[in-house]
Design an enzyme around this catalytic site. Structure first.
Site, PDB file in Angstrom:
ATOM      1  N   ASP A   1     -41.541 -19.764   8.742  1.00 38.93           N
ATOM      2  CA  ASP A   1     -41.059 -19.421  10.083  1.00 38.93           C
ATOM      3  C   ASP A   1     -40.177 -20.565  10.574  1.00 38.93           C
ATOM      4  OD1 ASP A   1     -41.025 -18.439  12.957  1.00 38.93           O
ATOM      5  OD2 ASP A   1     -42.422 -17.003  12.097  1.00 38.93           O
TER       6      ASP A   1
ATOM      7  N   HIS B   1     -37.004 -20.175   9.189  1.00 38.38           N
ATOM      8  CA  HIS B   1     -36.250 -19.381  10.157  1.00 38.38           C
ATOM      9  C   HIS B   1     -35.323 -20.245  11.009  1.00 38.38           C
ATOM     10  CE1 HIS B   1     -39.274 -15.765  10.074  1.00 38.38           C
ATOM     11  NE2 HIS B   1     -38.832 -16.112   8.872  1.00 38.38           N
TER      12      HIS B   1
END
Length: 422
Positions: A229, A252
């Site tokens: 993430d 991310h």
């Protein structure tokens, strides 16, 4: 490492810590988990020994060093390490702290906590060791990973979570395989997180590297982060944050948000992100907010950032919706204002390298693109930029060409090779 060797290694590590601590003449007490009966074999439950050692160190009349000896693994169940402590405290992790593997071990306990530090000031964590959340079974059961029922949609532990702490530093350790976020600071101030290695598989859900919530005066520097993430994320009311010298690959990207979920008010102010390398990430530098939120994200500067095969290198999304059902259209929005993207270069994995989608009623204002050079990974046609309800200006060379509007009647533009700088 043999048992006879670790005291020497520990002494060397402690000597280095004392030399670097700036208070070499200060009297200190050294305690180890083994002093309190910990086995350190990676199997036995060493939780009570850890708690007892913490209590003794926290109550010490002299500054204390609590050591996790090298060459050993200490299996620790969910704990709360509370303050205030009498003096400064150093947690020297030279070995490994390991979580129980099964989510069932959290039965009857708070499912959002593993190593939870509350109300402790003047705490430093260092030592070159490892904190291992062993999150594999947690990830496998989540609805984001498991597409058939039953799946788990509930909360997961934040691996290391500081709350209501001041003057905290976490430096020179490895955090890996977090059940969810690896390192979280909530309502903290004067925080340093540096020289860290934070790693988890790219498909591990919601395993943010470093996460800030309602935290101010923060230095996040010189870290290698590779997770499933955001490498760095911040929400709530955060201010005076510096993120520098970060390698983020994969993950991310680096995110402001998400902000404004469930109509909350979030305020992010004075954040600088610079000298970062992002590689094979699903986003680059991103601001994301839910419709219906309130507050602002302002005075943000992203500078000297290199992208390598990054999807969505520059993105502002005021329509963020991370849920299985569509989000309702709402007029309120978190204001995005005074945001600079300067000296950003590299390659985009997506045709659209710049995507700025702002609210109809609360458009983005005072944005700047300066000396941006993004090309398409693998060559071919030039990437594009898209802006909606976004005011601002550009300077220097901007590729793809700027799509920012400078007048109210020109707020929607889709720029390609014919775009215009302003």
């Amino acid at each position: 490492m043999a048992a006879a060797q670790w005291p020497l290694a520990l002494a060397a590590a402690l000597a280095a810590l004392l030399l670097c601590g700036g208070g070499g003449a200060e009297a200190r007490v050294l305690l180890t988990l083994d002093d309190f009966g910990a086995a350190g074999d990676g199997i036995a439950n060493d939780t009570q020994a850890f708690l007892n050692a913490w209590a003794a160190a926290c109550a010490s009349d002299e500054a204390a060093v609590l050591a996790v000896p090298p060459g050993k693994a200490y299996r620790i169940w969910p704990v709360q390490l509370s303050g205030p402590c009498r003096r400064k405290l150093k947690l020297l992790i030279a070995g490994s702290i390991v979580a129980p593997a099964s989510p069932g071990e959290w039965a009857g306990r708070d499912p959002m906590k593993w190593l939870y530090i509350y109300g402790v000031d003047d705490l430093s964590v260092s030592g070159g060791g490892t904190i291992d959340g062993t999150g594999q079974q947690w990830w496998a059961s989540t609805c984001k990973r498991k597409k058939t029922q039953p799946c788990y949609a509930g909360p997961r532990p934040k691996a290391v979570h500081f709350e209501e702490c001041r003057r905290v530093s976490v430096q020179g350790v490895t955090l890996q395989n977090g059940q969810q976020f690896h390192l979280t600071f909530t309502r903290c101030s004067d925080v340093t997180a540096s020289f860290l290695r934070v790693v988890a598989p790219p498909d591990s859900p919601n395993t943010d590297g470093i996460h800030l919530n309602d935290t101010s005066r923060v230095q996040i520097t010189d870290n290698l982060i590779s997770t499933g993430d955001d490498c760095v994320s911040m929400v709530g009311n955060c201010s005076d944050v510096r993120v520098k010298d970060i390698s983020c690959a994969p993950g991310h990207g680096i995110s402001i948000g998400s902000l404004g979920k469930n109509r909350t008010t979030d305020m992010i102010d004075n954040v600088k992100v610079d000298t970062c390398l992002l590689t094979n990430t699903t986003n680059g530098v991103r601001i994301k907010s839910w419709q219906g939120g309130m507050g602002f994200a302002r005075n943000l500067r992203f500078e000297s950032i290199v992208m390598r095969n990054v999807s969505n290198p520059i993105i502002i999304d005021q329509y963020y919706c991370d849920q299985p059902t569509p989000c309702a259209n709402q007029t309120q929005a978190v204001e995005v204002r005074k945001v600079e993207f300067v000296g950003i270069r590299g390659t985009s994995a997506t045709k659209q390298a710049i995507n700025i989608a702002c609210s109809d009623t609360v458009p983005c204002r005072e944005l700047e693109l300066k000396n941006v050079n993004l090309t398409l990974e693998g060559g071919g046609a030039a990437p594009t930029a898209f802006c909606y309800r976004a005011y601002g200006r550009s300077a220097g060379t901007v590729a793809p060409p700027s799509c920012l509007a400078t007048h109210g009647d020109r707020m929607l533009r889709d720029a390609t090779a014919d775009g215009m700088d302003s």
